[in-house]
Scaffold this active site. Structure first.
Site, short mmCIF file in Angstrom:
data_model
loop_
_atom_site.label_atom_id
_atom_site.label_comp_id
_atom_site.label_asym_id
_atom_site.label_seq_id
_atom_site.Cartn_x
_atom_site.Cartn_y
_atom_site.Cartn_z
N GLY A 281 -19.12 -7.89 -9.32
CA GLY A 281 -19.47 -6.59 -8.76
C GLY A 281 -20.46 -5.88 -9.66
N SER A 282 -20.46 -4.57 -9.60
CA SER A 282 -21.47 -3.80 -10.32
C SER A 282 -21.17 -3.74 -11.81
CB SER A 282 -21.53 -2.38 -9.74
OG SER A 282 -20.27 -1.77 -9.90
N GLU B 48 -19.06 -11.13 -13.62
CA GLU B 48 -20.32 -11.53 -12.97
C GLU B 48 -20.91 -10.27 -12.38
OE1 GLU B 48 -21.83 -14.33 -12.85
OE2 GLU B 48 -20.37 -15.91 -13.21
N LEU B 49 -22.00 -9.75 -12.97
CA LEU B 49 -22.44 -8.39 -12.62
C LEU B 49 -23.85 -8.36 -12.03
CD1 LEU B 49 -20.91 -6.79 -15.84
CD2 LEU B 49 -19.82 -7.15 -13.61
N CYS C 54 -27.20 -10.37 -5.94
CA CYS C 54 -27.36 -9.99 -7.35
C CYS C 54 -28.61 -10.63 -7.94
CB CYS C 54 -26.12 -10.39 -8.13
SG CYS C 54 -25.61 -12.06 -7.77
N GLU D 222 -30.64 -1.88 -11.18
CA GLU D 222 -30.60 -2.75 -10.00
C GLU D 222 -30.81 -1.89 -8.75
OE1 GLU D 222 -26.62 -4.23 -9.08
OE2 GLU D 222 -27.51 -6.14 -8.52
P1 NAD Z 1 -18.58 -2.74 -6.79
O1 NAD Z 1 -18.61 -2.87 -8.27
O2 NAD Z 1 -18.72 -1.40 -6.20
O3 NAD Z 1 -17.18 -3.32 -6.24
C1 NAD Z 1 -16.76 -4.63 -6.53
C2 NAD Z 1 -15.26 -4.71 -6.35
O4 NAD Z 1 -14.62 -3.93 -7.36
C3 NAD Z 1 -14.75 -4.17 -5.03
O5 NAD Z 1 -13.70 -4.99 -4.56
C4 NAD Z 1 -14.25 -2.78 -5.41
O6 NAD Z 1 -13.27 -2.26 -4.53
C5 NAD Z 1 -13.66 -3.07 -6.78
N1 NAD Z 1 -13.50 -1.90 -7.65
C6 NAD Z 1 -14.19 -0.76 -7.66
N2 NAD Z 1 -13.73 0.07 -8.65
C7 NAD Z 1 -12.76 -0.61 -9.29
C8 NAD Z 1 -11.93 -0.33 -10.41
N3 NAD Z 1 -12.02 0.82 -11.07
N4 NAD Z 1 -11.05 -1.26 -10.82
C9 NAD Z 1 -10.95 -2.46 -10.17
N5 NAD Z 1 -11.70 -2.77 -9.10
C10 NAD Z 1 -12.61 -1.87 -8.66
O7 NAD Z 1 -19.67 -3.76 -6.21
P2 NAD Z 1 -20.16 -3.97 -4.71
O8 NAD Z 1 -20.96 -2.79 -4.28
O9 NAD Z 1 -19.04 -4.42 -3.84
O10 NAD Z 1 -21.12 -5.24 -4.90
C11 NAD Z 1 -22.43 -5.15 -5.33
C12 NAD Z 1 -22.56 -5.43 -6.81
O11 NAD Z 1 -22.03 -6.72 -7.11
C13 NAD Z 1 -24.01 -5.48 -7.25
O12 NAD Z 1 -24.13 -4.83 -8.48
C14 NAD Z 1 -24.29 -6.96 -7.38
O13 NAD Z 1 -25.34 -7.28 -8.26
C15 NAD Z 1 -22.98 -7.46 -7.90
N6 NAD Z 1 -22.84 -8.89 -7.65
C16 NAD Z 1 -22.89 -9.75 -8.72
C17 NAD Z 1 -22.83 -11.13 -8.50
C18 NAD Z 1 -22.84 -12.11 -9.63
O14 NAD Z 1 -22.41 -13.25 -9.42
N7 NAD Z 1 -23.32 -11.77 -10.80
C19 NAD Z 1 -22.70 -11.61 -7.20
C20 NAD Z 1 -22.63 -10.69 -6.15
C21 NAD Z 1 -22.71 -9.34 -6.39
#
Ligand code: NAD
Length: 494
Positions: A246-247, A266-267, A300, A394
Site C-alpha cells: 500500500g502507500s 511493498e510501497l 505502483c 507518487e
Molecule cells: P493504502 O495505503 O491507502 O491502503 C492499503 C491497505 O492498508 C488497505 O487495505 C487499507 O485499508 C489498509 N490500511 C489503511 N490504514 C491502515 C492502518 N493504519 N493500519 C493497517 N492497515 C491500514 O493504499 P491504497 O490506496 O489501497 O493503494 C495504493 C498504494 O499502494 C499506492 O501507494 C501504491 O503505490 C501502493 N502499491 C504498492 C505496490 C508494491 O508492490 N510496491 C503494489 C500495489 C500498490
C-alpha cells in the site's frame, strides 16, 4: 473439472446483469463475533452498488487471529499445500472471465488489463505450488570447527507463524495471491484484510482456495470500510509477520507500530524511465504511453517521470501527447477502453490539484489536464519543476512528466533524485550505458529496454529506500515467511 457451486456463486454474482447488489459475509474462520453490519462496494466508474459486504469489527479480527493460531500445528504437509495451490490455479484458469469481471467492476480496471491480472494470478499460484515442494533447509558443516566436530547440524526452514496480510485496491486479486499463496506454501495460516474498495476479488479468491481444498481456518478475510481493522490486525499478538502492500505513509506507520514483528513493506513509487537518443522514438512512445496511462496510472510502477535526451525530447513529447489524446477513456467493461476511472472522486481531485501545482510552477500541459468525474484524462506535462510535489511524490494517476537531459550522468542523477526506489527503466542500444544504469540506479529493479512497469511474478520484486523493505515473488516471500531453526544431533553420552 467443473467449477464448484460455491465458486460459481461468488465469482459470477457481479457478472449477472440486472440483478441487484448481492449481500456478502466476510469469510471468517472463527465465525462472526460482531453484530451484522454491511457496507456498500461501488463501481468507481458509475457509482452503482455492486455488493453489500460485512463490516467486521475488531472482535472479528481478534477471533480470526486466534482461529489461525489454532491451525499452526495442523498436519498439512508440503505436498498437500502444493496440491491445493495447483488445484486453485486450475480452478482459476476455468473461471478467468468472471474473475476479470469482478476486478473490472470493483477496481475500475479496463477488462483487458483485468484479464491479464487473472492470468498473472494463475502464474502466482503455480509458482507458489512449486515453492511449497521446494521448501527445505540446509546442512550446517559442523566439522568446520573443533568445538562442534562430530555432530550433524541442520538449519530447517520452519513457518514463521500466522501471517497478517493487508492489501491495496489496485491489484485486488494478484496482490492478494502474492501474500496468501506463498503463506500457504510456507505453512502459515493467514488473516487477510483487503482494501475497503475491493473486497470482492479477495472473497472470491478465498472461496476458490476453499474449493481447491484449503482446510477451514487457514484463511480468514476480514472486510470493512474502516482502516481500524487493519490496525487491529497489526496490533494483535498472534500474527508474527505483517505483509503489507500500500502507500508509504501507512506502510511505515505499521512498521513503527509493530517493532516486535517482521513487517514486510511493498510501497509506492514515482517510477522513472530514461530514454537515450539512439532508440526508435515512436516504438518507445507506444510502450511508455501504455505504461504511464494503462489502468489510469494506478500501478505502483506506472511510469511517472520520463527523462529523455534533449536531442529527441520534442519528438518523444509530441508522440506521447498524440497517443494520450487518442486513448479510449471510459467504461472498464468496454473491450476498447484503455483508461478507466481512478478509484474515487478524492483521488481525481488530488491528481488534478498536483497537476495545477506543477503548471503553477512552470510545467506545460501537452495533453489532458482535466477530469470528468472519476475519469482523469491522460496527461502529459513538459518541464515540471524538479523541486515540486509531482517530481518527488507518487501521483497514482494517468499523468506523466517529460523532462529533458543533456548528458547521461545527469539522467542517472535525475532518476535517483527521489526517496522512492521501486523499478526504473532505460531504453538504449548502448550496452555500456545499460550496464552503467544497472550499477548506478538506486532501485529495487532496473529494466533495460523494457518499461519499468513490467513485473515478472517470479522476480524478487520490491523497493529500496522509502519504497519498501522486502522482496515479493513466491520464492522470496516464502523465505520471508519462514525462519531458520537450527537442529544439532550428537551421539548419546556414553
Ligand atoms: P493504502 O495505503 O491507502 O491502503 C492499503 C491497505 O492498508 C488497505 O487495505 C487499507 O485499508 C489498509 N490500511 C489503511 N490504514 C491502515 C492502518 N493504519 N493500519 C493497517 N492497515 C491500514 O493504499 P491504497 O490506496 O489501497 O493503494 C495504493 C498504494 O499502494 C499506492 O501507494 C501504491 O503505490 C501502493 N502499491 C504498492 C505496490 C508494491 O508492490 N510496491 C503494489 C500495489 C500498490
Amino acid at each position: 473439472m467443473t467449477t464448484s457451486p460455491t465458486l460459481a456463486r461468488r465469482a459470477t454474482y457481479v457478472a449477472e446483469e440486472g440483478d441487484g447488489p448481492v449481500r456478502l459475509g466476510a469469510r471468517l474462520g472463527a465465525g462472526r463475533k460482531s453484530p451484522e453490519r454491511l457496507h456498500d462496494v461501488r463501481n468507481p466508474y458509475d457509482g452503482r452498488t455492486l455488493a453489500s459486504v460485512s463490516t467486521c469489527a475488531e472482535a472479528d479480527v481478534w477471533a480470526s487471529c486466534e482461529e489461525a493460531e489454532r491451525h499452526l500445528d495442523d498436519d498439512f504437509p508440503q505436498f498437500q499445500r502444493s496440491r491445493v495451490l495447483s488445484s486453485a490455479a486450475l480452478l482459476l484458469s476455468e473461471s478467468q472471465n468472471p474473475f476479470a469481471r469482478i476486478i473490472a467492476l470493483e477496481a475500475g480496471k479496463p477488462i483487458r488489463a483485468a484479464r491479464a491480472e487473472v492470468a498473472r494470478c494463475i502464474d502466482t499460484l503455480r509458482l507458489s505450488a512449486a515453492e511449497a515442494l521446494a521448501l527445505s533447509g540446509e546442512v550446517v558443516p559442523m566439522d568446520a570447527t573443533a568445538a562442534s566436530a562430530g555432530r550433524l547440524g541442520l538449519a530447517l526452514r520452519v513457518p514463521i507463524g500466522v501471517v497478517g496480510a493487508i492489501t491495496p485496491f489496485n491489484f485486488p486479486l494478484n496482490l492478494v495471491a502474492h501474500k496468501v499463496a506463498p503463506a500457504i506454501a510456507a505453512g502459515c495460516p493467514v488473516v487477510l484484510k483487503p482494501a475497503p474498495a475491493t473486497p470482492l476479488s479477495a472473497l472470491a479468491f478465498a472461496d476458490l482456495l476453499a474449493d481447491a481444498g484449503l482446510p477451514d481456518g487457514w484463511l480468514s478475510v476480514v472486510t470493512g470500510a474502516r482502516d481500524e481493522i487493519g490496525a487491529a490486525l497489526v496490533a494483535h499478538r498472534v500474527p508474527r509477520l505483517i505483509s503489507f502492500t500500500g502507500s508509504c505513509t501507512v506502510g511505515w506507520s505499521i512498521a513503527s507500530a509493530a517493532p516486535d514483528k517482521r513487517v514486510c513493506l511493498e510501497l509506492g513509487a514515482n517510477t522513472p524511465v530514461i530514454v537515450e537518443p539512439d532508440v526508435d522514438v515512436d516504438a518507445v512512445a507506444e510502450r511508455v504511453s501504455q505504461a504511464a496511462f494503462g489502468y489510469a496510472g494506478q500501478s505502483c510502477i506506472s511510469i511517472q517521470r520520463v527523462l529523455v535526451h534533449e536531442r529527441i525530447a520534442n519528438d518523444l513529447s509530441a508522440a506521447l501527447a498524440t497517443r494520450a489524446r487518442h486513448l479510449v477513456v471510459g467504461d472498464p467493461l468496454d473491450e476498447l477502453t484503455d483508461v478507466g476511472p481512478v478509484i474515487n472522486a478524492a483521488s481525481a481531485q488530488r491528481i488534478l490539484s498536483s497537476v495545477r501545482e506543477a503548471t503553477d510552477g512552470g510545467a506545460r500541459v501537452l495533453a489532458g489536464g482535466e477530469a470528468n468525474g472519476n475519469l482523469v484524462a491522460p496527461t502529459v506535462l513538459e518541464g515540471a519543476p524538479r523541486d515540486g510535489r509531482l517530481w518527488s511524490e507518487e501521483i497514482f494517476g494517468p499523468v506523466v512528466l517529460v523532462n529533458a537531459y543533456a548528458d547521461f550522468d545527469a539522467a542517472l542523477s535525475m532518476a535517483n533524485q527521489s526517496d522512492l526506489g521501486l523499478h526504473a527503466g532505460i531504453f538504449t542500444n548502448d550496452l555500456s550505458k545499460a550496464l552503467d544504469a544497472a550499477r548506478r540506479l538506486r532501485f529495487g529493479g532496473v529494466l533495460v529496454n523494457d518499461v519499468p512497469t513490467f513485473r515478472a511474478d517470479q522476480e524478487p520484486y520490491g523497493g529500496v529506500r522509502a519504497s519498501g523493505n522486502t522482496r515479493e515473488g513466491p520464492r522470496y516471500a516464502v523465505e520471508s515467511m519462514t525462519e531458520l531453526r537450527f537442529v544439532s544431533f550428537a551421539a548419546p553420552p556414553r
